[in-house]
Design a protein around this motif. Structure first.
Motif, PDB file in Angstrom:
ATOM      1  N   VAL A 238      -5.389   0.760   6.844  1.00 18.36           N
ATOM      2  CA  VAL A 238      -6.026   1.975   7.337  1.00 18.36           C
ATOM      3  C   VAL A 238      -5.987   1.994   8.866  1.00 18.36           C
ATOM      4  CG1 VAL A 238      -8.336   0.912   7.330  1.00 18.36           C
ATOM      5  CG2 VAL A 238      -8.119   3.401   7.288  1.00 18.36           C
ATOM      6  N   THR A 239      -5.790   3.180   9.420  1.00 19.93           N
ATOM      7  CA  THR A 239      -5.979   3.434  10.851  1.00 19.93           C
ATOM      8  C   THR A 239      -6.946   4.600  10.980  1.00 19.93           C
ATOM      9  OG1 THR A 239      -4.053   4.912  10.906  1.00 19.93           O
ATOM     10  CG2 THR A 239      -3.671   2.611  11.483  1.00 19.93           C
ATOM     11  N   ALA A 240      -7.621   4.736  12.110  1.00 21.79           N
ATOM     12  CA  ALA A 240      -8.642   5.780  12.232  1.00 21.79           C
ATOM     13  C   ALA A 240      -8.919   6.133  13.680  1.00 21.79           C
ATOM     14  CB  ALA A 240      -9.940   5.325  11.551  1.00 21.79           C
ATOM     15  N   GLU A 256     -19.537  11.780  13.635  1.00 21.81           N
ATOM     16  CA  GLU A 256     -19.443  13.235  13.508  1.00 21.81           C
ATOM     17  C   GLU A 256     -18.142  13.629  12.800  1.00 21.81           C
ATOM     18  OE1 GLU A 256     -18.353  16.879  16.503  1.00 21.81           O
ATOM     19  OE2 GLU A 256     -19.785  15.402  17.241  1.00 21.81           O
ATOM     20  N   THR A 257     -17.016  13.224  13.369  1.00 22.49           N
ATOM     21  CA  THR A 257     -15.712  13.540  12.795  1.00 22.49           C
ATOM     22  C   THR A 257     -14.802  12.319  12.903  1.00 22.49           C
ATOM     23  OG1 THR A 257     -15.890  15.880  13.413  1.00 22.49           O
ATOM     24  CG2 THR A 257     -13.679  15.029  12.958  1.00 22.49           C
ATOM     25  N   ILE A 258     -14.184  11.947  11.793  1.00 22.68           N
ATOM     26  CA  ILE A 258     -13.206  10.860  11.794  1.00 22.68           C
ATOM     27  C   ILE A 258     -11.933  11.321  11.089  1.00 22.68           C
ATOM     28  CG2 ILE A 258     -12.648   8.540  10.956  1.00 22.68           C
ATOM     29  CD1 ILE A 258     -15.449   7.681  11.386  1.00 22.68           C
ATOM     30  N   GLN A 259     -10.816  11.148  11.757  1.00 23.42           N
ATOM     31  CA  GLN A 259      -9.514  11.302  11.123  1.00 23.42           C
ATOM     32  C   GLN A 259      -9.005   9.900  10.805  1.00 23.42           C
ATOM     33  OE1 GLN A 259      -6.964  14.475  13.168  1.00 23.42           O
ATOM     34  NE2 GLN A 259      -8.474  13.985  14.745  1.00 23.42           N
ATOM     35  N   PHE A 260      -8.476   9.718   9.608  1.00 22.42           N
ATOM     36  CA  PHE A 260      -7.975   8.393   9.273  1.00 22.42           C
ATOM     37  C   PHE A 260      -6.757   8.507   8.360  1.00 22.42           C
ATOM     38  CE2 PHE A 260     -11.353   9.503   6.353  1.00 22.42           C
ATOM     39  CZ  PHE A 260     -11.014   8.985   5.109  1.00 22.42           C
ATOM     40  N   ILE A 357     -12.469   1.492   7.937  1.00 21.84           N
ATOM     41  CA  ILE A 357     -12.269   2.711   8.732  1.00 21.84           C
ATOM     42  C   ILE A 357     -13.090   2.656  10.015  1.00 21.84           C
ATOM     43  CG2 ILE A 357     -12.722   5.208   8.800  1.00 21.84           C
ATOM     44  CD1 ILE A 357     -12.025   5.241   5.779  1.00 21.84           C
ATOM     45  N   TYR A 358     -14.332   2.265   9.908  1.00 25.47           N
ATOM     46  CA  TYR A 358     -15.176   2.139  11.105  1.00 25.47           C
ATOM     47  C   TYR A 358     -14.593   1.115  12.076  1.00 25.47           C
ATOM     48  CZ  TYR A 358     -19.003   4.950   9.107  1.00 25.47           C
ATOM     49  OH  TYR A 358     -19.774   5.978   8.600  1.00 25.47           O
ATOM     50  N   LEU A 359     -14.083   0.009  11.546  1.00 20.65           N
ATOM     51  CA  LEU A 359     -13.496  -1.021  12.403  1.00 20.65           C
ATOM     52  C   LEU A 359     -12.228  -0.501  13.076  1.00 20.65           C
ATOM     53  CD1 LEU A 359     -13.526  -3.917  13.464  1.00 20.65           C
ATOM     54  CD2 LEU A 359     -12.268  -4.607  11.386  1.00 20.65           C
ATOM     55  N   LYS A 362     -13.102   1.881  15.855  1.00 19.21           N
ATOM     56  CA  LYS A 362     -13.703   1.177  16.993  1.00 19.21           C
ATOM     57  C   LYS A 362     -12.667   0.405  17.797  1.00 19.21           C
ATOM     58  CE  LYS A 362     -17.305  -2.218  18.104  1.00 19.21           C
ATOM     59  NZ  LYS A 362     -18.374  -3.096  17.538  1.00 19.21           N
ATOM     60  N   THR A 363     -11.712  -0.217  17.116  1.00 15.36           N
ATOM     61  CA  THR A 363     -10.762  -1.103  17.782  1.00 15.36           C
ATOM     62  C   THR A 363      -9.425  -0.444  18.098  1.00 15.36           C
ATOM     63  OG1 THR A 363      -9.852  -1.923  15.686  1.00 15.36           O
ATOM     64  CG2 THR A 363     -11.771  -3.076  16.595  1.00 15.36           C
ATOM     65  N   GLY A 364      -9.127   0.652  17.400  1.00 12.28           N
ATOM     66  CA  GLY A 364      -7.821   1.283  17.564  1.00 12.28           C
ATOM     67  C   GLY A 364      -6.714   0.527  16.864  1.00 12.28           C
ATOM     68  N   LYS A 365      -7.059  -0.430  16.026  1.00 10.64           N
ATOM     69  CA  LYS A 365      -6.064  -1.254  15.350  1.00 10.64           C
ATOM     70  C   LYS A 365      -5.845  -0.824  13.898  1.00 10.64           C
ATOM     71  CE  LYS A 365      -7.062  -5.396  18.082  1.00 10.64           C
ATOM     72  NZ  LYS A 365      -7.485  -6.849  18.034  1.00 10.64           N
ATOM     73  N   LYS A 366      -4.698  -1.207  13.379  1.00  9.55           N
ATOM     74  CA  LYS A 366      -4.372  -1.010  11.966  1.00  9.55           C
ATOM     75  C   LYS A 366      -5.025  -2.157  11.195  1.00  9.55           C
ATOM     76  CE  LYS A 366      -0.264  -0.354   9.028  1.00  9.55           C
ATOM     77  NZ  LYS A 366       1.231  -0.313   9.070  1.00  9.55           N
ATOM     78  N   ILE A 367      -5.921  -1.805  10.258  1.00 13.49           N
ATOM     79  CA  ILE A 367      -6.711  -2.807   9.545  1.00 13.49           C
ATOM     80  C   ILE A 367      -6.158  -3.007   8.134  1.00 13.49           C
ATOM     81  CG2 ILE A 367      -9.015  -3.484   8.796  1.00 13.49           C
ATOM     82  CD1 ILE A 367      -8.694  -3.248  11.849  1.00 13.49           C
ATOM     83  N   PRO A 368      -5.774  -4.229   7.772  1.00 11.16           N
ATOM     84  CA  PRO A 368      -5.312  -4.472   6.403  1.00 11.16           C
ATOM     85  C   PRO A 368      -6.470  -4.417   5.421  1.00 11.16           C
ATOM     86  CG  PRO A 368      -5.423  -6.543   7.626  1.00 11.16           C
ATOM     87  CD  PRO A 368      -5.713  -5.434   8.613  1.00 11.16           C
ATOM     88  N   LEU A 369      -6.180  -3.985   4.204  1.00 11.22           N
ATOM     89  CA  LEU A 369      -7.192  -3.882   3.161  1.00 11.22           C
ATOM     90  C   LEU A 369      -6.881  -4.828   2.009  1.00 11.22           C
ATOM     91  CD1 LEU A 369      -7.493   0.015   3.018  1.00 11.22           C
ATOM     92  CD2 LEU A 369      -9.287  -1.549   3.798  1.00 11.22           C
TER      93      LEU A 369
END
Length: 371
Positions: A238-240, A256-260, A357-359, A362-369
């Motif tokens: 995920v990226t967000a 408020e608003t998140i695009q992911f 998604i929150y991470l 916050k970090t601008g990184k691609k997070i593995p799931l």
């Protein structure tokens, strides 16, 4: 668990395992009455707010589930519900004494419909009292809490279900059937848009301590969950990106608003928008090599509307919460297996995705799931 005889089966959905029949057969299966003579799930509702009232009203049309008790911190609400739904005094509890339901043989399950942050402790207390639990989504405010709830229910040998009403919605199930049958071909893309302009700025949904977040915890979870059941796979990454235009209303920790975006093992990519500040967002779109499905509205209380490359979806509208409670009664009482899971493990997966998604935001990184 008692039986109610000589009731007409107003909803023709068979318990959970809904038949994959042609479109013309859906209408007949939903409206043809049949006599129900079987076990009834006796439910107490915890949290007598707006959605609790919606569930209670919908349950008046159920034949497999019956509202028999209430749990609330507001005595006046308890009295009003007693009068409206003929609930006996012995089945009324407050948040301090509801552990006593363990000694009440007239209650089989409790539907927890309280602010998100309260679910964890309340579900565990219900489980320790030996009652099955239905918990409104999101089931908790963190994966750690969600796992503890699952473990507590397993230890107490009671079922934990999450209020994913869309998992029983006929048009949604038709799209899933078409996907399973290969009618869309290889799925390449999903888009989920969920949002609205939120009202009262003092409500608990805008309180980080009670909600655990903002739009993502309330409305964005629909898009997450929708992509999982429409694509039929679990996401791998995920990226967000978060946008906040009004920090006075949407304080720290309340999105408020998140695009992911998410990626799936079969090659599909997905794009999402979750917002508490944009109206008219209630749309799912699925694109495959052979066809498409579009649902708009996709998760509202209905009627859901949809179309595919084969034409409009014509399954009749039924009250979501009525069907949900009928089907959940079948899961708890008869061990039925739904087409799309509604157990605690299903709810936990969404919590893990939201945390990622929150991470990512916050970090601008691609997070593995890893679900």
């Amino acid at each position: 668990m008692d039986s109610r005889r000589d009731f007409l089966q107003k909803l023709g959905l068979s318990s959970i395992v809904l038949p994959f029949v042609p479109l013309s057969g859906w209408a007949e299966s939903l409206i043809e009455p049949e006599t129900y003579d079987g076990p009834v799930l006796r439910v107490a509702i915890m949290g007598l707010g707006g959605y609790g009232s919606r569930v209670a009203d919908a349950m008046q049309s159920c034949v497999k589930a019956k509202l028999v008790g209430v749990i609330s911190g507001t005595p006046s609400k308890i009295k009003n519900w007693q009068d409206k739904y003929a609930i006996p005094e012995k089945n009324c509890y407050n948040y301090q004494n509801f552990d006593q339901i363990k000694d009440n043989p007239d209650i089989d399950a409790v539907y927890v419909i309280t602010p998100n942050a309260l679910h964890h402790d309340q579900v565990i207390r219900v489980a320790k009292a030996g009652k099955h639990v239905i918990c409104e989504k999101p089931m908790a405010i963190s994966p750690k809490e969600g796992q503890e709830m699952i473990d507590a229910c397993k230890k107490a040998n009671v079922k934990l279900l999450v209020g994913y009403r869309m998992h029983f919605e006929p048009k949604t199930l038709e799209v899933i059937r078409m996907r399973n049958a290969g009618e869309f071909g290889k799925v390449m893309f999903f888009q989920g848009q969920c949002g609205f302009k939120i009202g009262d700025p003092t409500q608990w949904r805008l309180n980080k301590q009670l909600a655990g977040g903002g739009s993502m915890m309330d409305i964005g979870i629909y898009a997450i969950n929708g992509s999982r059941y429409m694509i039929g796979e679990e996401p791998m990454w995920v990226t967000a990106q978060e946008t906040k235009t009004n920090p006075q209303i949407f304080k720290e920790g309340v999105d408020e608003t998140i695009q992911f975006q998410m990626g799936f093992p079969g090659g599909a990519v997905a794009s999402y928008l979750s917002s508490y500040n944009i109206n008219y967002l209630d749309r799912f779109f699925l694109s495959g090599e052979k066809g498409f499905a579009e649902m708009q509205p996709s998760t509202g209380y209905g009627p859901i509307k949809g179309r595919t490359h084969k034409g409009e979806l014509t399954q009749p509208h039924t009250t979501h919460q009525t069907v949900q409670m009928e089907e959940m009664a079948g899961i708890i009482l008869e061990g039925k297996e739904p087409i799309v899971p509604v157990n605690g493990e299903e709810g936990l997966k969404d919590l893990k995705i939201i945390e990622a998604i929150y991470l990512a935001a916050k970090t601008g990184k691609k997070i593995p799931l890893k679900l």
